[in-house]
Design a protein around this motif. Structure first.
Motif, mmCIF file in Angstrom:
data_model
loop_
_atom_site.group_PDB
_atom_site.id
_atom_site.type_symbol
_atom_site.label_atom_id
_atom_site.label_comp_id
_atom_site.label_asym_id
_atom_site.label_seq_id
_atom_site.Cartn_x
_atom_site.Cartn_y
_atom_site.Cartn_z
ATOM 1 N N ILE A 184 3.029 12.830 -5.740
ATOM 2 C CA ILE A 184 2.102 12.221 -5.095
ATOM 3 C C ILE A 184 1.901 10.418 -5.367
ATOM 4 O O ILE A 184 2.319 10.324 -6.399
ATOM 5 N N ILE A 185 1.526 10.131 -4.324
ATOM 6 C CA ILE A 185 1.973 8.710 -4.124
ATOM 7 C C ILE A 185 0.781 7.858 -4.043
ATOM 8 O O ILE A 185 -0.598 8.725 -3.355
ATOM 9 N N PRO A 186 0.245 6.734 -4.039
ATOM 10 C CA PRO A 186 -0.903 5.740 -2.878
ATOM 11 C C PRO A 186 -0.434 5.721 -1.732
ATOM 12 O O PRO A 186 0.545 5.904 -1.488
ATOM 13 N N ALA A 187 -2.122 5.645 -1.582
ATOM 14 C CA ALA A 187 -1.375 6.753 -0.022
ATOM 15 C C ALA A 187 -1.681 5.381 0.593
ATOM 16 O O ALA A 187 -1.647 3.884 0.033
ATOM 17 N N PRO A 188 -0.548 4.715 1.379
ATOM 18 C CA PRO A 188 -0.225 4.022 2.373
ATOM 19 C C PRO A 188 -1.144 3.147 2.978
ATOM 20 O O PRO A 188 -2.244 4.165 3.334
ATOM 21 N N TYR A 189 -1.735 1.799 2.750
ATOM 22 C CA TYR A 189 -2.565 1.238 3.667
ATOM 23 C C TYR A 189 -4.331 1.717 2.829
ATOM 24 O O TYR A 189 -5.631 0.702 3.222
ATOM 25 N N LEU A 190 -4.543 2.766 1.908
ATOM 26 C CA LEU A 190 -5.925 3.539 1.892
ATOM 27 C C LEU A 190 -6.063 3.168 0.137
ATOM 28 O O LEU A 190 -7.031 3.609 -0.662
ATOM 29 N N ALA A 191 -4.368 2.645 -0.536
ATOM 30 C CA ALA A 191 -4.346 3.080 -2.203
ATOM 31 C C ALA A 191 -5.906 1.832 -2.769
ATOM 32 O O ALA A 191 -6.460 2.345 -3.782
ATOM 33 N N ARG A 192 -5.806 1.290 -1.952
ATOM 34 C CA ARG A 192 -7.038 -0.274 -2.315
ATOM 35 C C ARG A 192 -8.964 0.795 -2.387
ATOM 36 O O ARG A 192 -8.935 0.565 -3.317
ATOM 37 N N VAL A 193 -8.581 1.690 -2.119
ATOM 38 C CA VAL A 193 -10.127 2.763 -1.706
ATOM 39 C C VAL A 193 -9.599 4.411 -2.428
ATOM 40 O O VAL A 193 -10.355 4.962 -2.087
ATOM 41 N N LYS A 194 -9.249 4.217 -3.790
ATOM 42 C CA LYS A 194 -8.497 4.856 -4.182
ATOM 43 C C LYS A 194 -8.400 7.333 -3.426
ATOM 44 O O LYS A 194 -9.035 7.302 -3.053
ATOM 45 N N TRP A 195 -6.828 6.267 -2.292
ATOM 46 C CA TRP A 195 -6.767 7.300 -1.067
ATOM 47 C C TRP A 195 -5.380 7.832 -2.333
ATOM 48 O O TRP A 195 -4.503 7.204 -2.466
ATOM 49 N N VAL A 196 -4.717 8.963 -1.747
ATOM 50 C CA VAL A 196 -3.098 9.181 -2.382
ATOM 51 C C VAL A 196 -2.885 9.978 -0.983
ATOM 52 O O VAL A 196 -3.632 10.520 -0.449
ATOM 53 N N HIS A 197 -1.532 10.173 -1.181
ATOM 54 C CA HIS A 197 -0.284 10.352 -0.210
ATOM 55 C C HIS A 197 0.380 11.804 -0.912
ATOM 56 O O HIS A 197 0.819 11.447 -2.067
ATOM 57 N N VAL A 198 0.522 13.053 -0.679
ATOM 58 C CA VAL A 198 0.661 13.842 -1.306
ATOM 59 C C VAL A 198 2.371 14.581 -0.294
ATOM 60 O O VAL A 198 1.775 14.607 0.413
ATOM 61 N N GLU A 199 3.040 14.352 -1.058
ATOM 62 C CA GLU A 199 4.095 14.301 0.228
ATOM 63 C C GLU A 199 4.486 15.504 0.595
ATOM 64 O O GLU A 199 5.471 15.519 1.796
ATOM 65 N N ASP A 200 4.318 16.840 -0.176
ATOM 66 C CA ASP A 200 4.605 18.049 -0.170
ATOM 67 C C ASP A 200 3.361 18.750 -0.008
ATOM 68 O O ASP A 200 3.452 18.970 -1.813
ATOM 69 N N LEU A 201 2.500 20.002 -0.060
ATOM 70 C CA LEU A 201 1.462 20.671 -0.307
ATOM 71 C C LEU A 201 2.079 21.411 -1.132
ATOM 72 O O LEU A 201 1.381 22.017 -2.265
ATOM 73 N N LYS A 202 3.160 22.068 -1.238
ATOM 74 C CA LYS A 202 3.397 22.850 -2.062
ATOM 75 C C LYS A 202 3.925 22.025 -3.024
ATOM 76 O O LYS A 202 3.871 22.924 -4.316
ATOM 77 N N THR A 203 3.455 20.975 -3.744
ATOM 78 C CA THR A 203 3.996 20.344 -5.107
ATOM 79 C C THR A 203 2.141 20.728 -6.458
ATOM 80 O O THR A 203 1.958 20.611 -6.648
ATOM 81 N N LEU A 204 1.468 21.223 -4.871
ATOM 82 C CA LEU A 204 -0.246 21.443 -5.625
ATOM 83 C C LEU A 204 0.109 22.491 -5.057
ATOM 84 O O LEU A 204 -0.051 23.603 -4.351
#
Length: 115
Positions: free
Chosen positions: A65-85
């Motif tokens: 799970i990483i800060p979402a590119p371009y949207l991290a400043r507004v607290k968006w995350v990017h889950v690289e593979d949903l199977k991690t959740l």
């Protein structure tokens, strides 16, 4: 949960719309405000969405799970593979993203969406 299931869940939220932006991204919105972004391809594994400010650091400290590119400043995350959740956690996070965005809409627009 896979991307196909995540997309199906996003489609169930009241007032949710979807469209293609930036060429290859499927964007889910409510009241014209984005709450989730993934690739158009159902073979994709990743998805980005808004999280609460206090959960942002907690989630981005986890592998996959990483800060979402371009949207991290507004607290968006990017889950690289949903199977991690787990399915439950993925559902809770996507639902909460929708709720956070819906909560920022005008009261009038919220009432219109709720019918």
């Amino acid at each position: 949960m896979n991307i196909k299931q995540a997309k199906a869940l996003c489609r169930t939220f009241p007032g949710a719309t979807e469209d293609t932006k930036w060429g290859a991204d499927l964007v889910f919105s409510v009241g014209a405000k984005m709450f989730a972004v993934t690739e158009l391809d159902d073979k994709a594994k990743g998805i980005s969405f808004k999280v609460e400010d206090d959960r942002f650091l907690e989630l981005t400290d986890r592998p996959g799970i990483i800060p979402a590119p371009y949207l991290a400043r507004v607290k968006w995350v990017h889950v690289e593979d949903l199977k991690t959740l787990s399915d439950i956690e993925a559902k809770e996070l996507l639902t909460r993203s929708y709720e956070l965005v819906f909560g920022k809409l005008t009261k009038k627009l919220q009432r219109e969406i709720q019918g």
